[in-house]
Design a protein around this motif. Structure first.
Motif, PDB file in Angstrom:
ATOM      1  N   PRO A   1      -4.656  -0.343   9.952  1.00 34.80           N
ATOM      2  CA  PRO A   1      -3.929  -0.749   8.883  1.00 34.80           C
ATOM      3  C   PRO A   1      -4.479  -0.676   7.571  1.00 34.80           C
ATOM      4  O   PRO A   1      -5.883  -1.448   7.386  1.00 34.80           O
ATOM      5  CB  PRO A   1      -2.952  -1.256   9.553  1.00 34.80           C
ATOM      6  CG  PRO A   1      -3.183  -1.774  10.237  1.00 34.80           C
ATOM      7  CD  PRO A   1      -4.114  -1.265  10.435  1.00 34.80           C
TER       8      PRO A   1
ATOM      9  N   ASN B   1      -0.860   7.882  12.317  1.00 30.30           N
ATOM     10  CA  ASN B   1      -1.096   7.321  12.976  1.00 30.30           C
ATOM     11  C   ASN B   1       0.702   7.251  13.701  1.00 30.30           C
ATOM     12  O   ASN B   1       1.489   6.850  14.122  1.00 30.30           O
ATOM     13  CB  ASN B   1      -0.551   5.359  11.890  1.00 30.30           C
ATOM     14  CG  ASN B   1      -1.859   4.949  12.167  1.00 30.30           C
ATOM     15  OD1 ASN B   1      -3.349   6.106  11.246  1.00 30.30           O
ATOM     16  ND2 ASN B   1      -2.716   3.936  12.560  1.00 30.30           N
TER      17      ASN B   1
ATOM     18  N   ALA C   1       3.410   2.818  14.593  1.00 29.64           N
ATOM     19  CA  ALA C   1       2.560   2.123  16.187  1.00 29.64           C
ATOM     20  C   ALA C   1       4.155   2.241  17.273  1.00 29.64           C
ATOM     21  O   ALA C   1       3.845   2.293  18.162  1.00 29.64           O
ATOM     22  CB  ALA C   1       1.801   1.233  15.770  1.00 29.64           C
ATOM     23  N   ALA C   2       4.907   1.146  16.685  1.00 32.51           N
ATOM     24  CA  ALA C   2       5.777   0.857  17.730  1.00 32.51           C
ATOM     25  C   ALA C   2       7.039   2.886  18.018  1.00 32.51           C
ATOM     26  O   ALA C   2       7.300   2.405  19.356  1.00 32.51           O
ATOM     27  CB  ALA C   2       6.684   0.368  16.730  1.00 32.51           C
TER      28      ALA C   2
ATOM     29  N   ALA D   1       2.013   1.034   9.009  1.00 31.35           N
ATOM     30  CA  ALA D   1       1.517   0.804  10.404  1.00 31.35           C
ATOM     31  C   ALA D   1       2.324   0.421  11.772  1.00 31.35           C
ATOM     32  O   ALA D   1       2.336   1.181  12.538  1.00 31.35           O
ATOM     33  CB  ALA D   1      -0.375   0.664  10.148  1.00 31.35           C
ATOM     34  N   ALA D   2       3.166  -0.362  11.088  1.00 37.70           N
ATOM     35  CA  ALA D   2       3.533  -1.172  12.365  1.00 37.70           C
ATOM     36  C   ALA D   2       4.330  -0.520  12.856  1.00 37.70           C
ATOM     37  O   ALA D   2       4.914  -0.494  14.411  1.00 37.70           O
ATOM     38  CB  ALA D   2       3.851  -2.673  12.093  1.00 37.70           C
ATOM     39  N   GLU D   3       5.974   0.014  12.157  1.00 32.64           N
ATOM     40  CA  GLU D   3       6.796   0.525  12.339  1.00 32.64           C
ATOM     41  C   GLU D   3       6.249   1.685  13.172  1.00 32.64           C
ATOM     42  O   GLU D   3       7.013   2.832  14.074  1.00 32.64           O
ATOM     43  CB  GLU D   3       8.054   1.461  10.494  1.00 32.64           C
ATOM     44  CG  GLU D   3       8.940   2.413  10.909  1.00 32.64           C
ATOM     45  CD  GLU D   3       9.088   2.748  10.158  1.00 32.64           C
ATOM     46  OE1 GLU D   3       9.936   3.525  10.022  1.00 32.64           O
ATOM     47  OE2 GLU D   3       9.004   2.569   9.698  1.00 32.64           O
TER      48      GLU D   3
ATOM     49  N   THR E   1       1.565   6.514   5.975  1.00 31.68           N
ATOM     50  CA  THR E   1       1.031   5.074   6.348  1.00 31.68           C
ATOM     51  C   THR E   1       0.480   4.662   5.144  1.00 31.68           C
ATOM     52  O   THR E   1      -0.536   3.874   4.973  1.00 31.68           O
ATOM     53  CB  THR E   1       0.504   4.620   7.876  1.00 31.68           C
ATOM     54  OG1 THR E   1      -0.675   5.365   8.280  1.00 31.68           O
ATOM     55  CG2 THR E   1       1.915   4.926   9.148  1.00 31.68           C
TER      56      THR E   1
ATOM     57  N   ASP F   1       0.700  -1.890   5.695  1.00 31.12           N
ATOM     58  CA  ASP F   1       0.807  -2.968   7.186  1.00 31.12           C
ATOM     59  C   ASP F   1       2.248  -2.331   7.937  1.00 31.12           C
ATOM     60  O   ASP F   1       2.082  -2.750   9.027  1.00 31.12           O
ATOM     61  CB  ASP F   1       0.031  -3.729   6.654  1.00 31.12           C
ATOM     62  CG  ASP F   1       0.950  -5.253   5.958  1.00 31.12           C
ATOM     63  OD1 ASP F   1       1.718  -4.136   5.658  1.00 31.12           O
ATOM     64  OD2 ASP F   1       0.345  -6.206   6.515  1.00 31.12           O
ATOM     65  N   GLY F   2       3.240  -2.975   6.905  1.00 33.00           N
ATOM     66  CA  GLY F   2       4.778  -2.693   7.852  1.00 33.00           C
ATOM     67  C   GLY F   2       4.533  -1.628   8.070  1.00 33.00           C
ATOM     68  O   GLY F   2       5.292  -1.266   9.439  1.00 33.00           O
TER      69      GLY F   2
END
Length: 351
Positions: A44, A119, A63-64, A59-61, A350, A56-57
């Motif tokens: 991230p 990602n 990844a999920a 990246a989290a989305e 990302t 980073d938000g």
């Protein structure tokens, strides 16, 4: 009346085959190894993505929602090269669940190799041909411009940048198998809805949810795509079904009426339509038909009588269109690809 999924006239088949072979043989890269390994997933980053969301938000989305390639990797060779430099690869898939072995062609858009999507998963479009669809899938040729059109449409905002997957449709060129597990025959339903998606997940960054999975097909391939989405709405979100038949009619069903009806889109659509009209249940059926082909009345009757509630439909009537693949690519650009794209998962940048 001539059935919509009948074999195209020999002259047309020969013309399509000649065109595809000519274009393929003209590709200097044909037969060379090709890889679809994308950029290495990035840690991230700080800052914000292009849409202003914190990196980073995003990246989290990503990844999920994303399933990274599970392996084992297949070995691909080049079948054709698109004008933008991307390649259509081919490999042989041994279906672990169906027991059937057949060829699969694949193409990934340029965005798949862009580091900002390293990602993220990408939506998948399983493209099925008309006719017997064996030993080749005609969508792998560059003459029909499916891949180059998706590339252009994605740049224009009309389409998501789909990974296009093109498996053989039948196990031989003698019979139609209706994309189904007909008793005593090769399990083509399992091949199409389990082995092929498993293969894609093994080799590409995909999405975990059904929102990243769709079919498109013409004629006999349209039937299989339509049936597969209605039979497995937990796995697939949408289909572009062009010039489709809406009932299973392979002669191989003889003696198996119960199994035949279990693979009948009319019954499957009515059953799904009886469920609550919620986002978790909805599927998107984009139908296409040309004004110069037969079957308009039957298709409109299917839409009127069999699709309700969570079974959402759109009909693209293609002016002066005939029962052929070029007509259907035109229809996709006129609205069908944009409609299903609006209801599917887009890649998540990302950076």
């Amino acid at each position: 009346m001539k059935r919509l999924r009948s074999r195209p006239p020999k002259a047309l088949m020969a013309a399509v085959a000649f065109c595809s072979v000519a274009l393929t043989s003209g590709c200097s890269d044909e037969g060379e190894p090709v890889t679809f390994d994308g950029p290495t997933a990035q840690a991230p980053a700080s800052g914000a993505a292009a849409d202003g969301t914190p990196a980073d938000g995003k990246a989290a989305e990503a990844a999920a929602k994303t399933l990274m390639p599970t392996g084992p990797k297949a070995e691909f060779t080049t079948q054709n090269t698109i004008d933008d430099g991307t390649r259509i690869g081919v490999t042989t898939l041994e279906g672990k669940k169906s027991g059937f072995t057949g060829k699969v062609w694949v193409w990934a858009p340029k965005q798949y190799f862009d580091p900002k999507y390293a990602n993220s998963g990408f939506p998948v479009l399983i493209a099925l041909p008309g006719g017997n669809g064996y030993p080749n899938n005609y969508w792998m040729g560059t003459d029909l411009k499916l891949q180059s059109s998706i590339s252009r449409w994605s740049q224009e905002g009309k389409s998501l940048p789909f990974i296009v997957v093109m498996p053989v449709l039948n196990p031989d060129d003698k019979y139609y198998y209706d994309g189904s597990d007909i008793p005593g025959q090769p399990k083509m339903g399992t091949w199409m809805t389990e082995d092929v998606p498993d293969f894609v997940k093994a080799n590409f960054r995909t999405f975990r949810s059904r929102d990243g999975w769709a079919f498109m097909g013409s004629s006999s391939g349209a039937f299989v795509g339509l049936k597969s989405v209605l039979q497995h709405p937990d796995k697939f979100k949408a289909v572009i079904a062009s010039g489709p038949d809406t009932v299973p009619d392979s002669p191989l069903w003889a003696g198996h009426p119960e199994e035949q009806q279990a693979n009948n889109p009319e019954k499957l659509a009515k059953a799904l339509g009886a469920r609550p009209d919620t986002k978790d249940n909805d599927v998107r059926l984009a139908f296409q038909i040309g004004t110069e082909e037969s079957g308009m009345k039957k298709l409109k009757a299917f839409i009127k009588d069999c699709t309700k509630g969570p079974v959402k439909t759109r009909l693209q009537v293609i002016r002066n269109g005939e029962h052929n693949a070029r007509t259907y690519v035109q229809g996709m650009g006129d609205g069908s690809i944009q409609w299903i794209s609006a209801h599917m998962q887009a890649p998540v940048p990302t950076s």
